[in-house]
Design a protein around this motif. Structure first.
Motif, short mmCIF file in Angstrom:
data_model
loop_
_atom_site.label_atom_id
_atom_site.label_comp_id
_atom_site.label_asym_id
_atom_site.label_seq_id
_atom_site.Cartn_x
_atom_site.Cartn_y
_atom_site.Cartn_z
N VAL A 130 1.02 43.52 -18.98
CA VAL A 130 1.07 44.14 -20.30
C VAL A 130 1.47 43.13 -21.37
N PHE A 131 2.40 42.25 -21.03
CA PHE A 131 2.87 41.28 -22.02
C PHE A 131 1.74 40.41 -22.59
N PRO A 132 0.93 39.72 -21.77
CA PRO A 132 -0.15 38.92 -22.36
C PRO A 132 -1.20 39.77 -23.07
N LEU A 133 -1.42 40.99 -22.59
CA LEU A 133 -2.37 41.88 -23.26
C LEU A 133 -1.90 42.20 -24.67
N SER A 134 -0.63 42.56 -24.80
CA SER A 134 -0.08 42.87 -26.12
C SER A 134 -0.08 41.64 -27.02
N GLN A 135 0.20 40.48 -26.44
CA GLN A 135 0.26 39.26 -27.24
C GLN A 135 -1.10 38.83 -27.78
N LEU A 136 -2.18 39.31 -27.16
CA LEU A 136 -3.51 39.05 -27.70
C LEU A 136 -3.64 39.63 -29.11
N PHE A 137 -3.01 40.77 -29.34
CA PHE A 137 -3.06 41.43 -30.64
C PHE A 137 -2.03 40.88 -31.61
N LEU A 138 -0.99 40.26 -31.07
CA LEU A 138 0.13 39.83 -31.91
C LEU A 138 0.05 38.37 -32.35
N GLN A 139 -1.03 37.71 -31.98
CA GLN A 139 -1.19 36.30 -32.36
C GLN A 139 -1.19 36.15 -33.88
N GLY A 140 -0.44 35.16 -34.35
CA GLY A 140 -0.37 34.89 -35.78
C GLY A 140 0.68 35.68 -36.51
N SER A 141 1.36 36.60 -35.82
CA SER A 141 2.42 37.39 -36.45
C SER A 141 3.78 36.85 -36.00
N HIS A 142 4.84 37.36 -36.62
CA HIS A 142 6.17 36.92 -36.22
C HIS A 142 6.56 37.48 -34.85
N LEU A 143 5.71 38.33 -34.29
CA LEU A 143 5.97 38.90 -32.97
C LEU A 143 5.29 38.11 -31.86
N GLU A 144 4.59 37.06 -32.21
CA GLU A 144 3.93 36.24 -31.20
C GLU A 144 4.97 35.41 -30.45
N VAL A 145 4.87 35.42 -29.14
CA VAL A 145 5.79 34.65 -28.29
C VAL A 145 5.06 34.30 -27.01
N SER A 146 5.38 33.17 -26.42
CA SER A 146 4.68 32.71 -25.23
C SER A 146 5.51 32.94 -23.97
N PHE A 147 4.85 32.78 -22.82
CA PHE A 147 5.55 32.89 -21.55
C PHE A 147 6.66 31.85 -21.43
N SER A 148 6.42 30.69 -22.03
CA SER A 148 7.38 29.59 -21.90
C SER A 148 8.57 29.69 -22.85
N ALA A 149 8.53 30.67 -23.75
CA ALA A 149 9.64 30.83 -24.69
C ALA A 149 10.91 31.21 -23.94
N PRO A 150 12.06 30.76 -24.41
CA PRO A 150 13.32 31.07 -23.72
C PRO A 150 13.54 32.57 -23.56
N GLY A 151 13.83 32.97 -22.36
CA GLY A 151 14.15 34.37 -22.09
C GLY A 151 12.98 35.27 -21.79
N THR A 152 11.74 34.80 -21.99
CA THR A 152 10.58 35.69 -21.81
C THR A 152 10.41 36.10 -20.35
N LYS A 153 10.34 35.14 -19.46
CA LYS A 153 10.13 35.47 -18.05
C LYS A 153 11.30 36.28 -17.50
N ARG A 154 12.49 35.93 -17.93
CA ARG A 154 13.66 36.69 -17.48
C ARG A 154 13.56 38.14 -17.93
N ALA A 155 13.08 38.38 -19.17
CA ALA A 155 12.93 39.74 -19.68
C ALA A 155 11.86 40.51 -18.92
N LEU A 156 10.77 39.85 -18.55
CA LEU A 156 9.70 40.52 -17.81
C LEU A 156 10.18 40.92 -16.42
#
Length: 260
Positions: A130-156
């Motif tokens: 779900v995370f990468p699917l949602s991020q497809l729509f959020l590219q270019g916004s302040h809600l865009e974040v990558s898998f490598s961002a701190p805390g992302t994998k831990r949150a998933l």
């Protein structure tokens, strides 16, 4: 009557039996389907909100926003845990269960194990897709974040863990109350009513304590950067584990001291 062969009843066989019973319930299929479906649907809904220029109105953790649909799972999945126990009391099959497995705690641990083996892998997969699917729509916004961002994998990973612990909490309530409506009602009170009341009362310590209630603790585990009114991910994991453990321990005491 042929006596049971010594050693015939094993913990592994009890878990297998409880696994089969869990998947034989229509409610389990419906609950999982609704929870998984809502997660993917809301991935698109959030994307649509961004496309209509409403991204700036969303001031939440980006990872938590991406998994907004799992908010429904926080309500639905524990119901599966509740009905895993209460359905046997409703239909009267709990007596044959305890006759076949005289060690009542084995039945309880078997249900906990079957629930964990079901909920954890399913929602780990859901979170990581779900995370990468949602991020497809959020590219270019302040809600865009990558898998490598701190805390992302831990949150998933935290999303799958938190839903598993909430399901176990529901199972414990079901074993304690033995009634589906009563257990669901109590769960809703603990999950939403009490934390809301704690957050609006004019006492700082109550607002702090509300961050350790099940819903907010779950949100902390699903966030890369939890809000100021939430506990840290480590503290949230401890709090949610304690909630689940207390419910199961209380259920175990109830099962051994009360008639079926």
């Amino acid at each position: 009557m042929t006596p049971l062969v010594k050693g015939y009843i094993t913990r592994r066989r009890v878990v297998r039996s409880e696994w089969s019973k869990l998947w034989s319930l229509r409610s389990s299929w419906y609950t999982i389907a609704a929870s998984v479906g809502s997660a993917y649907v809301f991935a698109g809904v959030v994307g649509a909100a961004v496309n209509f220029g409403n991204a700036e109105k969303i001031q939440m953790d980006p990872v938590l926003v991406s998994m907004a649909g799992l908010n429904f799972a926080q309500l639905l999945i524990p119901v599966m845990g509740i009905m895993m126990m209460t359905s046997e009391y409703t239909t009267g099959t709990i007596r044959p269960t305890f006759t076949a497995v005289p060690h009542r705690l084995w039945v309880l641990w078997g249900k906990v194990a079957a629930l964990m083996l079901t909920v954890l892998p399913i929602f780990l997969v859901v979170a990581f897709t779900v995370f990468p699917l949602s991020q497809l729509f959020l590219q270019g916004s302040h809600l865009e974040v990558s898998f490598s961002a701190p805390g992302t994998k831990r949150a998933l990973i935290g999303a799958g863990v938190s839903l598993t612990l909430l399901a176990i909490l529901g199972l414990g309530l079901g074993a304690l109350l033995r009634s589906t409506p009563a257990a669901i009602g109590q769960y809703i009170v603990v999950l939403t009513v009490i934390p809301q009341a704690m957050s609006i009362l004019p006492y700082a310590w109550l607002r702090t304590a509300s961050g350790y209630m099940p819903m907010k603790a779950s949100e902390s585990l699903m966030s890369a950067k939890p809000g100021t009114d939430h506990a840290s991910p480590r503290d949230a994991l401890i709090a949610l584990s304690v909630w689940a453990a207390v419910s199961v321990i209380a259920a175990g005491v109830s099962l051994t001291r009360r008639d079926a």
